[in-house]
Design an enzyme around this catalytic site. Structure first.
Site, mmCIF file in Angstrom:
data_model
loop_
_atom_site.group_PDB
_atom_site.id
_atom_site.type_symbol
_atom_site.label_atom_id
_atom_site.label_comp_id
_atom_site.label_asym_id
_atom_site.label_seq_id
_atom_site.Cartn_x
_atom_site.Cartn_y
_atom_site.Cartn_z
ATOM 1 C CG HIS A 120 -2.053 0.971 1.110
ATOM 2 N ND1 HIS A 120 -3.100 0.834 0.220
ATOM 3 C CD2 HIS A 120 -2.306 2.137 1.772
ATOM 4 C CE1 HIS A 120 -3.937 1.846 0.343
ATOM 5 N NE2 HIS A 120 -3.487 2.659 1.278
ATOM 6 N NE ARG B 126 -4.928 4.606 -2.338
ATOM 7 C CZ ARG B 126 -5.749 5.227 -3.184
ATOM 8 N NH1 ARG B 126 -5.548 5.094 -4.491
ATOM 9 N NH2 ARG B 126 -6.732 5.979 -2.751
#
Length: 305
Positions: free
Chosen positions: A255, A258
């Site tokens: 993540h 991102r």
């Protein structure tokens, strides 16, 4: 209640049952006699499948059942929940993880009270302190780390792994969105995401680097998905952990790619509205938490002006 005569007892009991039927008073019998494990099982069958975080919640429910399963709802007291909180924290879990456990417990109790006929005066989870935690994670991916990840992915002959890394950094999509993406979702360099975390569809413009990362990927004869090698997020995470171990890069979540993508979009000069249109963030405050612009970039920008 006790009576001197059986007839009086029967009359009283019938009156109480009538009041229960009318909703004048509450029936504690089902609440006292039902173990919480049974309520958790029903919740897992009826409520959990509706959630996007299905796999994560199943693991959470197992922990809740292990700790609270033999108790009935009235015996799940704030004291017992506080002990559960402290036990989980003592195991080295993050405060955010423990808060998710408590929130899940709270939702189960609310569903049981409001929809399934279990009477409880109040939700005991509302009476305990939540653990403190840092909601903002600051982890930028360096160019050296990026190249290292791609190199090790290629050395393991995993073209799809190196492609998904580049695609994530270039697109800013969530892992779940990437794994669901199909070839027919991309048209004229625009990826249309029909299912997202906030429940709304969005269109993501894809850079040339993003398109190049997937152009040469082999297609699966029975699947329309681009990254068909992984069926689930948890399945991908296993491959991701192995890659991190081989590359020697620590404290890096997928993540974080991102976060990196969003920070790079700002560094390219896009304004907050433009970035939020790509990332899908509805709140500028949340978007700000995902954005960590490097001081070296700011210094260069200041000097150029």
């Amino acid at each position: 209640k006790t009576f001197n005569f059986k007839e009086d007892a029967i009359k009283w009991a019938r009156n109480i049952e009538s009041e229960i039927d009318k909703g004048v008073i509450n029936n504690y019998a089902i609440t006292d006699k039902t173990p919480f494990a049974k309520i958790i099982d029903r919740y897992q069958q009826e409520i959990t499948p509706q959630k996007k975080s299905f796999a994560r919640e199943v693991s959470c429910l197992k922990n809740l059942k292990r700790y609270f399963g033999v108790l009935s709802l009235p015996h799940i007291t704030p004291e017992k929940i506080a002990l559960f909180r402290d036990m989980r924290l003592s195991q080295g879990l993050l405060g955010s993880t423990v808060i998710k456990d408590i929130n899940t417990l709270s939702h189960i109790i609310d569903i049981a009270r409001k929809e399934w006929g279990y009477y409880l005066p109040s939700n005991p989870t509302h009476l305990i302190r939540k653990p403190k935690y840092c909601s903002e994670r600051v982890r930028r991916l360096s160019r050296e780390e990026e190249q290292k990840l791609i190199t090790f992915a290629n050395n393991s002959r995993s073209m799809m792994m190196s492609s998904i890394i580049v695609f994530a950094i270039e697109s800013g999509m969530r892992l779940g969105e990437i794994l669901k993406l199909e070839w027919e979702d991309i048209h004229k360099s625009i990826a249309t995401l029909s299912v997202t975390k906030n429940g709304e569809s969005r269109e993501v413009p894809l850079s040339q680097a993003a398109l190049m990362s997937i152009n040469n990927l082999p297609k699966h004869y029975a699947s329309k998905k681009i990254f068909w090698r992984w069926n689930t997020v948890s399945g991908f995470q296993s491959s991701w952990q192995r890659l991190k171990k081989r590359s020697g890069i620590s404290d890096l979540h997928f993540h974080d790619l991102r976060h990196e993508a969003i920070s790079r979009l700002f560094e390219k000069g896009l304004n907050p509205m433009e970035v939020s249109a790509i990332s899908g963030h509805k709140s500028m405050q949340v978007l700000k938490r995902y954005t960590h612009i490097k001081p070296s970039y700011l210094l260069e920008k200041i000097n150029n002006k």
